[in-house]
Design a protein around this motif. Sequence first.
Motif, mmCIF file in Angstrom:
data_model
loop_
_atom_site.group_PDB
_atom_site.id
_atom_site.type_symbol
_atom_site.label_atom_id
_atom_site.label_comp_id
_atom_site.label_asym_id
_atom_site.label_seq_id
_atom_site.Cartn_x
_atom_site.Cartn_y
_atom_site.Cartn_z
ATOM 1 N N LEU A 22 120.997 61.045 -19.732
ATOM 2 C CA LEU A 22 120.849 62.389 -20.141
ATOM 3 C C LEU A 22 121.000 62.499 -21.654
ATOM 4 O O LEU A 22 120.640 63.552 -22.235
ATOM 5 C CB LEU A 22 122.122 63.074 -19.538
ATOM 6 C CG LEU A 22 122.234 63.355 -18.004
ATOM 7 C CD1 LEU A 22 123.542 63.729 -17.494
ATOM 8 C CD2 LEU A 22 121.294 64.305 -17.831
ATOM 9 N N ASN A 23 121.504 61.552 -22.335
ATOM 10 C CA ASN A 23 121.624 61.499 -23.740
ATOM 11 C C ASN A 23 120.597 60.786 -24.482
ATOM 12 O O ASN A 23 120.214 60.681 -25.683
ATOM 13 C CB ASN A 23 122.857 60.816 -24.329
ATOM 14 C CG ASN A 23 124.217 61.666 -24.044
ATOM 15 O OD1 ASN A 23 124.033 63.120 -23.989
ATOM 16 N ND2 ASN A 23 125.138 61.049 -23.725
ATOM 17 N N LYS A 24 119.518 60.545 -23.717
ATOM 18 C CA LYS A 24 118.416 59.701 -24.229
ATOM 19 C C LYS A 24 117.329 60.679 -24.998
ATOM 20 O O LYS A 24 117.270 61.986 -24.589
ATOM 21 C CB LYS A 24 117.386 59.200 -23.034
ATOM 22 C CG LYS A 24 116.290 58.264 -23.459
ATOM 23 C CD LYS A 24 115.587 57.589 -22.238
ATOM 24 C CE LYS A 24 114.652 56.818 -22.700
ATOM 25 N NZ LYS A 24 113.915 56.140 -21.735
ATOM 26 N N ASP A 25 117.038 60.276 -26.096
ATOM 27 C CA ASP A 25 116.019 61.179 -26.909
ATOM 28 C C ASP A 25 114.634 61.473 -26.086
ATOM 29 O O ASP A 25 113.990 60.584 -25.620
ATOM 30 C CB ASP A 25 115.682 60.826 -28.221
ATOM 31 C CG ASP A 25 116.876 60.626 -29.174
ATOM 32 O OD1 ASP A 25 117.695 61.279 -29.033
ATOM 33 O OD2 ASP A 25 116.661 59.921 -30.067
ATOM 34 N N VAL A 26 114.250 62.614 -26.183
ATOM 35 C CA VAL A 26 112.904 63.072 -25.629
ATOM 36 C C VAL A 26 112.316 63.949 -27.001
ATOM 37 O O VAL A 26 112.790 64.596 -27.868
ATOM 38 C CB VAL A 26 112.899 64.131 -24.636
ATOM 39 C CG1 VAL A 26 111.869 64.712 -24.188
ATOM 40 C CG2 VAL A 26 113.614 63.353 -23.424
ATOM 41 N N TYR A 27 110.989 63.864 -26.885
ATOM 42 C CA TYR A 27 110.024 64.550 -28.174
ATOM 43 C C TYR A 27 109.633 65.787 -27.622
ATOM 44 O O TYR A 27 109.231 65.947 -26.522
ATOM 45 C CB TYR A 27 109.112 63.516 -28.636
ATOM 46 C CG TYR A 27 109.335 62.239 -29.074
ATOM 47 C CD1 TYR A 27 109.803 62.013 -30.485
ATOM 48 C CD2 TYR A 27 109.206 61.048 -28.325
ATOM 49 C CE1 TYR A 27 110.334 60.751 -31.040
ATOM 50 C CE2 TYR A 27 109.643 59.913 -28.683
ATOM 51 C CZ TYR A 27 110.347 59.663 -29.863
ATOM 52 O OH TYR A 27 110.570 58.509 -30.452
#
Length: 311
Positions: A22-27
Amino acid sequence: MRKLFYITLLLLCAHFDGQAQLNKDVYLFAYFKNNGQDGLHLAYSHDAYQWKALKNDSSFLKPSVSKDKLMRDPCIIRGADGLFHMVWTVSWKDKGIGYASSKDLINWSEQQFIPVMAKEEGTRNTWAPEITYDSGTKTYMIYWASTVTGKFPETASKMEDAYNHRIYYTTTKDFKNFSETRLLYEPGFNVIDASIVKDHGKFIMFIKDETREPVQKNIKIAYADQLIGPYSTAIEPITGNYWAEGPTTVKVGKDWLVYFDKYRDHQYGAILSSDLKNWKDVSDRISLPKGLRHGTILIIKQKELNLLLKQ
């Protein structure tokens, strides 16, 4: 007991793995289509190369300010206050820009018109505004390109409707009170589409050299120790033998990835560098929603993307 211990351990691992996801980065790519009349479009990517449009590529926010009611060149940043702050071009010929904020990129505040060039006599336009935050001074700087009739005659041309832009700016801490508008960048040529990022204490400005005679139409870089400058002279282009505009950049690991609009070719381009000096064209590696125009890239979390995917 041992079996219960392993089950508990597995559940805990699954919980923490879920939280990490859930805290993973997304562009996230914020952009407009056509003339910007239908408003804000968003696309996402997990690798910064392959992009998918959100909400079936329909608008997340329709423009409501200024006579022309356009939403071109959207720029969104995550503020120090946790809100997403957005500015955009409202018109081809107005003296101000649009502004709105959001907690989730779905529900937006009332749109405001900020008359940033109202006091500048002879202003013909206010194009492609962007925001950069200075953590050192806890100040936001909003900057854009404008042509002011009669200024900088040494670089004037009669071509392209005699536009002759420079980069101007205002600062704010709360998006309610703004400093007087000032000139930010005068490189000695017609310049638009400034986009500034901070890296290792330096401010890096990507800009378009808009010179028509002799033709440039390329992306260049300038540097400064402070957000408000002074910025260095931008000399060598980092893009190739084509007309490019609207640069936006993102750091992917140790590499700089710069996207830009190859607008005469009706396609997008991208270049990659690890040192901001040697650039490799990676346009053949990117995939973007059809019709995507000038915009900006920001980073959000997977949990924020999950909400957007439900729209």
